[in-house]
Every structure is written in structure tokens, then in C-alpha cells.
Design a protein around this motif. Structure first.
Motif, mmCIF file in Angstrom:
data_model
loop_
_atom_site.group_PDB
_atom_site.id
_atom_site.type_symbol
_atom_site.label_atom_id
_atom_site.label_comp_id
_atom_site.label_asym_id
_atom_site.label_seq_id
_atom_site.Cartn_x
_atom_site.Cartn_y
_atom_site.Cartn_z
ATOM 1 N N TYR A 292 0.726 -1.279 0.322
ATOM 2 C CA TYR A 292 -0.565 0.301 -0.303
ATOM 3 C C TYR A 292 1.043 1.458 0.247
ATOM 4 O O TYR A 292 2.057 1.596 1.116
ATOM 5 N N GLN A 293 0.349 1.983 -0.435
ATOM 6 C CA GLN A 293 0.181 3.662 -0.219
ATOM 7 C C GLN A 293 -0.196 4.347 1.295
ATOM 8 O O GLN A 293 -1.106 3.403 1.056
ATOM 9 N N ILE A 294 0.335 4.738 2.108
ATOM 10 C CA ILE A 294 -0.215 4.439 3.536
ATOM 11 C C ILE A 294 0.312 5.873 3.763
ATOM 12 O O ILE A 294 1.408 6.614 3.809
ATOM 13 N N PHE A 295 -0.807 6.651 4.387
ATOM 14 C CA PHE A 295 -0.831 7.636 4.887
ATOM 15 C C PHE A 295 -1.433 7.435 5.913
ATOM 16 O O PHE A 295 -2.096 7.186 6.435
ATOM 17 N N ALA A 296 -0.456 8.278 6.845
ATOM 18 C CA ALA A 296 -0.710 8.097 8.137
ATOM 19 C C ALA A 296 -0.176 9.431 9.597
ATOM 20 O O ALA A 296 0.549 10.042 9.330
ATOM 21 N N ILE A 297 -1.210 9.803 9.800
ATOM 22 C CA ILE A 297 -1.003 11.033 11.434
ATOM 23 C C ILE A 297 -0.619 10.007 12.377
ATOM 24 O O ILE A 297 -1.022 9.119 13.041
ATOM 25 N N SER A 298 0.051 11.132 12.644
ATOM 26 C CA SER A 298 1.296 10.324 13.916
ATOM 27 C C SER A 298 1.280 11.232 15.274
ATOM 28 O O SER A 298 1.987 12.373 14.898
ATOM 29 N N HIS A 299 1.442 10.822 16.462
ATOM 30 C CA HIS A 299 1.748 11.809 17.431
ATOM 31 C C HIS A 299 3.614 11.176 18.170
ATOM 32 O O HIS A 299 4.476 11.528 19.128
ATOM 33 N N GLN A 300 3.773 10.074 17.056
ATOM 34 C CA GLN A 300 5.115 8.793 18.061
ATOM 35 C C GLN A 300 5.994 9.085 17.161
ATOM 36 O O GLN A 300 5.792 9.173 15.628
ATOM 37 N N PRO A 301 6.706 8.779 17.979
ATOM 38 C CA PRO A 301 8.614 9.198 17.078
ATOM 39 C C PRO A 301 9.088 8.180 16.774
ATOM 40 O O PRO A 301 9.185 7.696 15.265
ATOM 41 N N GLN A 302 8.347 7.212 17.426
ATOM 42 C CA GLN A 302 8.481 5.118 16.161
ATOM 43 C C GLN A 302 7.851 5.608 14.781
ATOM 44 O O GLN A 302 8.742 4.886 14.028
ATOM 45 N N LEU A 303 6.768 5.597 14.849
ATOM 46 C CA LEU A 303 6.273 5.393 13.102
ATOM 47 C C LEU A 303 6.776 6.281 12.733
ATOM 48 O O LEU A 303 7.249 5.972 11.237
ATOM 49 N N SER A 304 6.763 7.742 13.071
ATOM 50 C CA SER A 304 7.498 8.332 12.426
ATOM 51 C C SER A 304 8.733 8.844 11.531
ATOM 52 O O SER A 304 9.078 8.913 10.684
ATOM 53 N N SER A 305 9.355 7.627 12.208
ATOM 54 C CA SER A 305 10.936 7.249 12.496
ATOM 55 C C SER A 305 11.072 6.466 10.686
ATOM 56 O O SER A 305 12.123 6.314 10.049
ATOM 57 N N LYS A 306 9.749 5.056 11.302
ATOM 58 C CA LYS A 306 10.466 4.647 9.646
ATOM 59 C C LYS A 306 9.339 5.099 8.372
ATOM 60 O O LYS A 306 9.283 3.804 7.209
ATOM 61 N N ALA A 307 9.265 6.178 8.403
ATOM 62 C CA ALA A 307 8.214 7.133 7.338
ATOM 63 C C ALA A 307 9.458 6.910 6.181
ATOM 64 O O ALA A 307 10.142 7.284 6.282
ATOM 65 N N ALA A 308 9.109 6.570 4.823
ATOM 66 C CA ALA A 308 9.978 6.959 3.116
ATOM 67 C C ALA A 308 9.628 8.576 3.497
ATOM 68 O O ALA A 308 10.078 8.781 2.499
ATOM 69 N N HIS A 309 8.399 9.125 3.486
ATOM 70 C CA HIS A 309 8.159 10.583 3.472
ATOM 71 C C HIS A 309 7.560 11.117 4.415
ATOM 72 O O HIS A 309 6.593 10.276 4.568
ATOM 73 N N HIS A 310 8.675 12.187 5.333
ATOM 74 C CA HIS A 310 7.750 12.744 6.464
ATOM 75 C C HIS A 310 7.689 14.540 5.905
ATOM 76 O O HIS A 310 8.133 15.061 5.916
ATOM 77 N N PHE A 311 6.415 14.182 6.361
ATOM 78 C CA PHE A 311 5.868 16.125 6.540
ATOM 79 C C PHE A 311 5.206 16.266 7.795
ATOM 80 O O PHE A 311 4.420 15.780 8.245
ATOM 81 N N LEU A 312 5.781 17.854 7.615
ATOM 82 C CA LEU A 312 5.276 18.515 9.017
ATOM 83 C C LEU A 312 4.593 19.065 9.163
ATOM 84 O O LEU A 312 4.193 20.611 6.906
ATOM 85 N N ILE A 313 3.224 18.722 9.810
ATOM 86 C CA ILE A 313 2.029 20.273 9.478
ATOM 87 C C ILE A 313 1.966 21.497 10.636
ATOM 88 O O ILE A 313 2.505 20.801 12.118
ATOM 89 N N GLU A 314 2.390 22.774 10.644
ATOM 90 C CA GLU A 314 2.937 23.874 11.155
ATOM 91 C C GLU A 314 1.681 25.116 11.374
ATOM 92 O O GLU A 314 0.566 24.429 10.063
#
Length: 513
Positions: free
Chosen positions: A449-471
Motif C-alpha cells: 500500500y501507499q500509506i498516509f498516517a497521522i502520528s504523534h509517536q516518534p517510532q512510527l514517524s522514524s519509519k516513514a519513507a516520506h515525513h511531512f510536518l504540519i505547522e
């Protein structure tokens, strides 16, 4: 695969354009920055969420298989909203309902309240994907065909039984209509002829009085002829005229009709007029007569039809039960395989083993089987939200491994990915160890799958192929993809909060490495 998202004037976003890659795409940021707002805009392009943006445009590589809209590479999904939302696919207008239906097997959204993985149809789909018997697919198709025919026959039989409870009343009503029309036995055109006769009868006295006064002309007929002959004039014209007069008088003679016969004519006219008032015309009355006779004939045969239908239902039910039994046997053999696959993922995510049980259920298009799921000794209704999210992920991962057997039509996307999976804080309320286990499974799932995930945890974010920051600055939100150095800082913030410590930076670097 979704390659691009553009939104304009969407709540806190004035304008935003992002490009996405394959695998796991993670969105992070402080609470209230606009992560869910951005995700809802993405979903609205596929008709899966209410449109609130002025413009949403999404480019996606997928095959939708619509008859009236050709696929392109990429397909362009667009939503425009002023007073109301309008949806477009490749510049062609499409309804929200048709759009969401077409995208249902391409985009899957797992919100907090969604639990479609545990629906019986989804569970049986996974079991069936593991059945190795060669006749299983044929038995399943044959059962579905027989069940459809059985459902139709049962519905027809129930209607017949309902009709039967009122059959005497219906027969009485039909007989009443038949007798009412048959007793009069109307003929087409008869009423018009009798009405004309009635008009003449109404002038009977005047006509007879007039002819009585005019009859004297016949006394002078021979005298007139004699006079014409003496004058050597041809009297034929006069004889013809007199013959015409006699004929006219005889045709209007009422001497042959008695008072009783006249009364009979009037009664007949009244009866025919009554039919015309009731049915609209004599022709329609005759149509009703034929219809009611056919209805009465059918009602009189209802017992025969009911017996015939009941026999048909019994035969179909016997065939359906036999096939359903074969399906159940095959599923019972395959159930341990599915249980083992699911438990592999559950073990990775630090959950107790689940138990699957195949129970008999009311017959449906799926057969007589119902799959029950229990996590350890706990029923699904009693598990925590964190456990539920991990359990759902195990089912999604197993589904992807088995070729997404929940769907009969698998969309084609870039790199052979089976579609798009959108997750809303699936790692919420989990410990670091549990969050990392989910991250590892999602990283693996990103191959399908191509996965889009909202996260507040660093563990999942560290595994991202692409990491986006919302400010969010003031009232305006923005989004951007982070570089490796920026990711390290964002992970450190997620670990230690607003004031980033050196320990958090070291741990963030370790996670990324």
C-alpha cells in the motif's frame, strides 16, 4: 498511488501543494496544527469526506474501470466548492456517490470508528483465500446462484401465502365484478344505437300526430296521376315521390313496439350507462371482465401454485444446504491457517494470540458460516483502543499478504501497490515498544500500500519513507516534506516536547539510523 495534492482555502489552509512518494507517508505536528484537516481534504477528492475547501485537486495512478470516464495516467480528481460541491474526474463531472463507489477499492480510510475488518464478509473472504480445494470456487459460485434463486422463490411463496389468507375475499370481489358485467352482457356500439332509438321514442306522439295530418296526401295520389296523364305529362316522378313518403312513414312507425318493449329499451340504456359511468366506457368494462376472469382463474389455482412453489423452495433449500455444508468443511480446514497468519502479526505487535471460531449462522449469500474473533480470553467489544488498532492492522496486513481478498476488483497502481491506506492516529495510546511494532508492520505493509498516517509517536514517524510536518502560525496552517536533518529535530520534539533535550536528539538520531 497518489502523487500530488493541491488545496486552496480549506479552513486554516490558504494554499498548499504536496508531492507524495510510495510506501509510508507520515504527517506530524503539534495538536491543532491541521493534520486531520489536511487528511479530510485528501479524502474529499475521492468523495469519502465532506468537501469544505474551495479547491482540492489530487493526481493518482490507479485504474477505476468506469464505463463513461476513461482512465488517464495519472487520473486527476478535483473538487470545487462555492455554494455546493462539484466533483470532477479527468475534467468530466461525476456525482459524489459514483465517485466514492469507484474509489472504494482504491482508497481505504481507517478512522477511529471504522471496523470493517471484522465484518463477517471480510473475515470469510480471508478464510476463503486460504482454501486450497480445487472445487471450492465452483461450489461457492454455485451456492451464490442457488441462494439468489432460493431467496426469490421464498419471497414469491410468502406473497402467495399472504394472498391466500385473503383469497376468499379476493375471489368474492372478482366474482362480483364478473357477475355485474356478465349479467348486462354489453356489446360495443349498442349504447349509441339504443340512445338514438330513445331520441326517436321521445318524439313518438308528435311524429304520429304529424303523419296523421299528412296521410291525407295519399287519398289524392290517383287523382294527381290521372291529371298528369290527361296533360300528357310523365307521372313517374310523382309516383317515386309518393313511394319515398310511404317508406319514410313506415320506417318511423312505432306500431310494432309495445309499451313493455319500450320500457325494456329504457332499462337497457340505464344498465349500459351505469357500466359506462363505473368503468369509463363499455370497452373498458369488457377489459375488466376479461381481467377479472383471469384473476379468478389464478385465485382458484393458488393452492396448486403454492404447492409447486413450496416444492421448489424445498429442493433449492436442500441443494443450498448441501453446498453450504461443503463450503463449511473447506473453511474449517483453512481457518487454522488464517489464525496462524494473524497471530504472526499479533506476536510482532505484542498482543496475545487470537482465536477464530467458525459457527453456524442464518443462511446468507456467504453460506451458513460466521467467523467469531476473540483476542486471548477477551471479546473484541472489551479490548482497549490501542489493542483494537493493532488487531485491525494485523487483519489489514494479512489481507494485503493474501492479495486483498476482501475486494473482487483490485486496482492497479504504481509499483504494483494494491491501493492507498489512510490511517488516523493508529498508534495513539500506545507505549514506545508497541508503537515501534506498529511502525515495523506499516513499513512492511508499505510494500503493498501507499500509506498516509497521522502520528504523534516518534517510532512510527522514524519509519516513514516520506515525513511531512504540519505547522500553524497564527491562524494559517502549512505543510512541507522534511529533510533528514529536519526529521531528526521533529522526532526529538515529539520525544521531549517543546524544549528539545540532547538526549531526545540522540534518541531521534538513533531511531532514524
Amino acid at each position: 498511488m497518489i502523487s500530488r495534492l493541491f488545496i486552496k482555502n480549506h479552513l486554516s489552509f490558504e494554499s498548499c501543494e504536496l508531492s507524495f512518494g510510495e510506501g509510508l507517508n507520515v504527517f506530524t505536528g503539534v495538536s491543532g496544527a491541521g493534520k486531520s484537516v489536511l487528511m479530510k481534504a485528501l479524502l474529499s477528492a475521492f468523495g469519502l469526506s465532506e468537501a469544505t475547501a474551495q479547491v482540492v485537486e489530487v493526481d493518482a495512478f490507479c485504474t477505476l474501470g468506469l464505463d463513461d470516464i476513461s482512465d488517464e495516467s495519472p487520473n486527476v480528481f478535483k473538487v470545487l466548492k462555492q455554494n455546493s460541491a462539484r466533483y470532477f474526474l479527468n475534467s468530466q463531472s461525476i456525482s459524489k456517490k459514483n465517485l466514492s463507489s469507484a474509489c472504494a477499492s482504491f482508497v481505504r480510510f481507517l478512522g477511529a470508528k471504522e471496523s470493517g475488518e471484522f465484518e463477517n464478509s471480510a473475515l470469510l473472504g480471508l478464510v476463503d483465500a486460504l482454501v486450497g480445494e480445487k472445487n471450492f470456487a465452483k461450489n461457492k459460485a454455485d451456492f451464490a446462484s442457488i441462494f439468489k434463486e432460493l431467496s426469490s422463490a421464498k419471497a414469491e411463496l410468502e406473497k402467495l401465502k399472504t394472498d391466500e389468507s385473503h383469497v376468499e375475499e379476493l375471489k368474492e370481489l372478482a366474482s362480483f365484478e364478473i357477475n355485474k358485467i356478465s349479467q348486462i352482457n354489453p356489446k360495443i356500439g349498442e349504447l349509441e344505437e339504443l340512445s338514438e332509438l330513445k331520441k326517436r321514442l321521445s318524439k313518438r306522439d308528435k311524429i304520429e300526430q304529424a303523419w296523421e295530418g299528412a296521410s291525407g296526401i295519399f287519398e289524392f295520389e290517383s287523382a294527381v296521376i290521372r291529371a298528369l296523364e290527361l296533360c300528357e305529362r310523365d307521372s313517374a316522378f310523382f309516383s317515386d315521390a309518393m313511394n319515398e313518403l310511404r317508406s319514410a312513414k313506415e320506417s318511423l312507425s312505432f306500431e310494432e313496439m309495445s309499451d313493455d318493449e319500450i320500457e325494456g329499451v329504457l332499462d337497457r340504456i340505464e344498465a349500459l350507462s351505469g357500466l359506462e359511468r363505473r368503468y369509463g366506457s363499455i370497452e373498458r368494462a369488457l377489459e375488466v371482465l376479461a381481467s377479472k376472469k383471469a384473476e379468478l382463474e389464478k385465485l382458484e389455482k393458488i393452492e396448486f401454485e403454492k404447492t409447486h412453489l413450496q416444492n421448489k423452495v424445498n429442493e433449492l433449500n436442500s441443494s443450498a444446504n448441501a453446498l453450504a455444508s461443503e463450503l463449511s468443511k473447506a473453511r474449517k480446514k483453512a481457518l487454522p491457517k488464517l489464525e496462524a497468519k494473524l497471530n504472526e502479526y499479533l506476536e510482532k505487535m505484542y498482543l496475545p494470540a487470537l482465536f477464530l471460531e467458525l459457527k453456524e449462522s442464518i443462511m446468507s449469500e456467504l453460506g451458513l458460516d460466521k467467523v467469531e474473533v476473540n483476542l486471548g480470553a477477551v471479546n473484541l467489544k472489551n479490548i482497549s483502543s490501542g489493542e483494537l488498532n493493532r488487531l485491525r492492522l494485523a487483519f489489514i496486513a494479512t489481507s494485503a499478504e493474501l492479495g486483498d481478498s476482501r475486494n473482487s476488483r483490485i486496482p492497479t497502481t504504481a509499483k504494483n501497490q494494491t491501493g492507498v491506506l489512510i490511517l488516523d492516529e493508529i498508534d495513539a495510546n500506545l507505549s514506545g515498544k508497541e508503537a515501534m511494532s506498529i511502525a515495523s508492520v506499516l513499513e512492511m505493509l508499505g510494500q503493498s500500500y501507499q500509506i498516509f498516517a497521522i502520528s504523534h509517536q516518534p517510532q512510527l514517524s522514524s519509519k516513514a519513507a516520506h515525513h511531512f510536518l504540519i505547522e500553524k502560525k497564527g491562524e494559517i496552517s502549512s505543510a512541507r516534506e522534511l529533510s533528514k536533518a529536519e526529521r531528526e529535530h521533529e522526532l526529538a520534539r515529539m520525544i521531549s516536547g517543546e524544549h528539545v533535550s540532547q538526549e531526545a536528539k540522540d534518541f531521534a538520531k538513533k531511531l532514524l539510523d
